[in-house]
Design a protein around this motif. Structure first.
Motif, PDB file in Angstrom:
ATOM      1  N   GLN A 130       0.819  -1.207   0.000  1.00  0.00           N
ATOM      2  CA  GLN A 130       0.000   0.000   0.000  1.00  0.00           C
ATOM      3  C   GLN A 130       0.853   1.258   0.000  1.00  0.00           C
ATOM      4  OE1 GLN A 130      -2.961  -0.167   3.107  1.00  0.00           O
ATOM      5  NE2 GLN A 130      -3.862  -2.059   2.325  1.00  0.00           N
ATOM      6  N   LYS A 131       0.191   2.395  -0.245  1.00  0.00           N
ATOM      7  CA  LYS A 131       0.887   3.675  -0.196  1.00  0.00           C
ATOM      8  C   LYS A 131       1.414   3.899   1.226  1.00  0.00           C
ATOM      9  CE  LYS A 131      -0.142   4.952  -4.441  1.00  0.00           C
ATOM     10  NZ  LYS A 131      -0.782   6.227  -4.774  1.00  0.00           N
ATOM     11  N   THR A 132       2.592   4.491   1.311  1.00  0.00           N
ATOM     12  CA  THR A 132       3.124   4.803   2.636  1.00  0.00           C
ATOM     13  C   THR A 132       2.274   5.901   3.268  1.00  0.00           C
ATOM     14  OG1 THR A 132       4.702   6.278   1.564  1.00  0.00           O
ATOM     15  CG2 THR A 132       5.482   4.103   2.182  1.00  0.00           C
ATOM     16  N   PRO A 133       1.930   5.769   4.538  1.00  0.00           N
ATOM     17  CA  PRO A 133       1.070   6.775   5.189  1.00  0.00           C
ATOM     18  C   PRO A 133       1.686   8.168   5.119  1.00  0.00           C
ATOM     19  CG  PRO A 133       1.339   4.836   6.582  1.00  0.00           C
ATOM     20  CD  PRO A 133       2.321   4.698   5.461  1.00  0.00           C
ATOM     21  N   ARG A 134       0.854   9.154   4.845  1.00  0.00           N
ATOM     22  CA  ARG A 134       1.338  10.533   4.810  1.00  0.00           C
ATOM     23  C   ARG A 134       1.562  11.026   6.231  1.00  0.00           C
ATOM     24  NH1 ARG A 134       2.878  13.257   0.369  1.00  0.00           N
ATOM     25  NH2 ARG A 134       1.657  15.123   0.790  1.00  0.00           N
ATOM     26  N   ASN A 135       2.641  11.754   6.421  1.00  0.00           N
ATOM     27  CA  ASN A 135       2.846  12.378   7.723  1.00  0.00           C
ATOM     28  C   ASN A 135       1.910  13.577   7.847  1.00  0.00           C
ATOM     29  OD1 ASN A 135       4.178  14.852   6.717  1.00  0.00           O
ATOM     30  ND2 ASN A 135       5.776  13.442   6.070  1.00  0.00           N
ATOM     31  N   PRO A 136       1.733  14.125   9.063  1.00  0.00           N
ATOM     32  CA  PRO A 136       0.795  15.242   9.263  1.00  0.00           C
ATOM     33  C   PRO A 136       1.072  16.439   8.373  1.00  0.00           C
ATOM     34  CG  PRO A 136       1.448  14.316  11.373  1.00  0.00           C
ATOM     35  CD  PRO A 136       2.308  13.654  10.342  1.00  0.00           C
ATOM     36  N   ILE A 137       2.350  16.712   8.069  1.00  0.00           N
ATOM     37  CA  ILE A 137       2.687  17.844   7.201  1.00  0.00           C
ATOM     38  C   ILE A 137       2.196  17.588   5.792  1.00  0.00           C
ATOM     39  CG2 ILE A 137       4.597  19.112   6.151  1.00  0.00           C
ATOM     40  CD1 ILE A 137       4.090  19.878   9.049  1.00  0.00           C
ATOM     41  N   GLY A 138       2.446  16.375   5.292  1.00  0.00           N
ATOM     42  CA  GLY A 138       2.017  16.031   3.941  1.00  0.00           C
ATOM     43  C   GLY A 138       0.520  16.136   3.757  1.00  0.00           C
ATOM     44  N   ARG A 139      -0.237  15.743   4.780  1.00  0.00           N
ATOM     45  CA  ARG A 139      -1.704  15.792   4.675  1.00  0.00           C
ATOM     46  C   ARG A 139      -2.236  17.218   4.648  1.00  0.00           C
ATOM     47  NH1 ARG A 139      -1.389  11.097   8.001  1.00  0.00           N
ATOM     48  NH2 ARG A 139      -1.694  12.296   9.904  1.00  0.00           N
ATOM     49  N   LEU A 395      10.076   8.911  -7.885  1.00  0.00           N
ATOM     50  CA  LEU A 395      10.104   7.811  -6.927  1.00  0.00           C
ATOM     51  C   LEU A 395       8.698   7.445  -6.486  1.00  0.00           C
ATOM     52  CD1 LEU A 395      11.987   6.164  -4.854  1.00  0.00           C
ATOM     53  CD2 LEU A 395      11.555   8.060  -3.289  1.00  0.00           C
ATOM     54  N   LEU A 396       8.422   6.137  -6.399  1.00  0.00           N
ATOM     55  CA  LEU A 396       7.199   5.647  -5.779  1.00  0.00           C
ATOM     56  C   LEU A 396       7.577   4.919  -4.497  1.00  0.00           C
ATOM     57  CD1 LEU A 396       5.154   4.113  -8.760  1.00  0.00           C
ATOM     58  CD2 LEU A 396       4.881   6.365  -7.712  1.00  0.00           C
ATOM     59  N   THR A 397       6.749   5.044  -3.480  1.00  0.00           N
ATOM     60  CA  THR A 397       7.003   4.320  -2.227  1.00  0.00           C
ATOM     61  C   THR A 397       5.788   3.468  -1.876  1.00  0.00           C
ATOM     62  OG1 THR A 397       6.156   6.127  -0.848  1.00  0.00           O
ATOM     63  CG2 THR A 397       8.512   6.137  -1.349  1.00  0.00           C
TER      64      THR A 397
END
Length: 520
Positions: A130-139, A395-397
């Motif tokens: 799955q997609k790596t969870p976004r950190n609070p800043i990214g969201r 890049l994809l993670t």
């Protein structure tokens, strides 16, 4: 006496309980920051992977930050591999340790995946990887279907799909794209007409073009609100990049710094602006005065149908996030593709002339029609080759949500998998000895035959079930824009051009794209 004993007993119990709690917390912290990472490091080494030894708390993140700053401080040659500047630390690690390498994002190991068969498996089995969870800043920048998983992703994808069908692109969006392209071309004609040529940094013009396209196609006539959204989103991207440079300091992104406060203020302003546009659209559609053929209208219409059919609809917040995603994906991807296409065609006049001849052969001096765009084979080959050498996303993670076997290795849960598109796209193992060269001819028989043994080594829009929903939108806009530019101008690199590919969400020219335009 009994009271004293009871109090002593209670006090002793509380002290003992406190000791137990502290011991458990200490053990968990020790396990998180040291024992588990060292155990995983030993396991990966046993399985044939190599990388830097784990460093307490930050892993490799200090070096990543330092190397990124150093790479951004100096330009490179046009013949250099841009991965050394766009993904400098990853390029360094793979160069030093080989393809089977790992790096540390804090206490979490990240494995580089460059094997085509493993890439296929990871992108196809999206329920596990799955997609790596976004950190609070990214969201605070964006969310939306690109990051959703499971039922939420399936629901939103199904509702959004009708807005991106080819018939909608053809009947609804092509005319809007032409209006925006024509506006830019006319501006350039005025600049060039003075001396038959002019030097121009085309990057801000291309950014303005794609912003205008997404404003028209996403929100119809609400251009002022759309421009504010563009400005705020770009500022969010800049601020989030700046803030995440301090990720190796635990908790830094949560502190009320000026940057973090501004990110939150911008987020709230974006929520307010987009919610206002949605409310206006709803009111206009109710009285029959609003258009429902823009992306927002189509999304709302599709959402209403889902609700009427007693299916799960999208929440207001989900609609807001998709609107932000339209902007970022619609702008960043197409702008990146167009600017690098112009740069590469400036350095390869043979292919620029071949593309121009094809455009005139298919459309003459007339506006390219939808069917004309499908006939532009050379232009398509050029765009694919640009996407190969300068993929918008470098890049994809992914992260495996449970223990699973990948190739010959059993992965423990929650290992980060890094798919460096920019390196896979330039790997001689898949593309031959000319992998670093600009050669659109390699796509003459389509994507599937461009690589050795038809391997999954070309995925600028990802691959598999979660391939980008807007890829046809982006390619249609790029074809139309490039065709109209070629009909009116020839172009070459200016002596002022500095080759400095950089990475934000997509790759972009850090110092702009200074070209010399000549009137046709």
């Amino acid at each position: 006496m009994e009271i004293v004993i009871r109090q002593y007993s209670i006090g002793f119990s509380l002290a003992f309980l406190t000791i137990i709690i502290v011991a458990i917390c200490t053990w968990k912290l020790l396990n998180w920051v040291w024992l588990k990472p060292k155990k995983l490091e030993k396991y990966l080494i046993q399985k044939g992977f190599s990388g830097n030894s784990y460093k307490l708390f930050h892993g490799d993140t200090k070096e990543i930050s330092s190397m990124t700053k150093q790479a951004m401080s100096r330009p490179i040659s046009l013949s250099d591999n841009i991965a050394s500047r766009v993904l400098p630390f990853q390029y360094h690690i793979i160069s030093k340790y080989g393809k089977n390498s790992f790096m540390w994002i804090g206490p979490t190991p990240s494995i580089n995946i460059t094997d085509s068969s493993l890439t296929r498996e990871i992108l196809y089995k999206h329920e596990i990887f799955q997609k790596t969870p976004r950190n609070p800043i990214g969201r605070l920048v964006f969310n939306g279907m690109i990051l959703y998983e499971g039922e939420q992703w399936f629901k939103v994808r199904n509702i959004a799909n009708p807005a991106f069908r080819m018939d909608k692109l053809k009947d609804t969006h092509l005319c809007e794209m032409y209006t925006s392209c024509d506006h830019m071309v006319e501006k350039w004609k005025i600049l060039v007409s003075k001396e038959e040529s002019c030097e121009l940094n085309v990057w801000p013009h291309i950014q303005a073009l794609v912003s205008d396209v997404i404003s028209r196609t996403a929100f119809g006539s609400n251009f002022e609100e759309a421009r504010k959204i563009v400005k705020l989103l770009r500022e969010q991207l800049h601020l989030s990049t700046e803030s995440l440079q301090y990720v190796y300091v635990p908790g830094w992104r949560f502190l009320p710094t000026a940057t973090n406060r501004k990110l939150k203020d911008n987020y709230n302003e974006l929520q307010k602006l987009i919610k206002g546009i949605i409310n206006k659209k709803e009111q206009a559609l109710k009285v029959g005065k609003g258009r429902n053929d823009d992306l927002l209208g189509l999304l709302m219409e599709s959402n209403c149908k889902a609700v009427q059919q007693k299916e799960a609809g999208m929440s207001l917040q989900e609609v807001i996030e998709e609107c932000k995603l339209f902007y970022l994906a619609g702008q960043e991807t197409t702008a990146s593709l167009l600017v690098w296409t112009m740069v590469l065609l400036s350095t390869h006049p043979y292919w620029q002339e071949r593309a121009r001849e094809e455009v005139f052969q298919v459309s003459g001096s007339e506006i390219p029609k939808f069917d004309d765009l499908n006939k532009l084979k050379v232009v398509t080959q050029i765009l694919y080759e640009v996407l190969r050498l300068y993929p918008p996303a470098a890049l994809l993670t992914r992260i495996n949500v449970k223990e699973t076997k990948l190739g010959e290795i059993v992965l423990p849960p929650r290992i980060i998998l890094l798919l460096p598109i920019i390196l896979i796209h330039r790997d001689p193992e898949y593309w031959g000895d000319d992998a670093e060269e600009f050669n659109p001819e390699r796509f003459s028989e389509g994507i599937s035959k461009a690589t050795k043994n038809n391997q999954v080594a070309f995925f600028p829009f990802s691959w598999g079930p979660r391939i980008c929903i807007g890829q046809n939108f982006a390619l249609m806009e790029a074809k139309l824009t490039l065709a109209m530019i070629l009909q009116n101008f020839s172009f070459q690199l200016s002596p002022a051009y500095i080759h400095a590919p950089a990475r934000r969400i997509t790759s972009y020219p850090q110092h702009g794209a200074h070209l010399i335009l000549h009137k046709i």
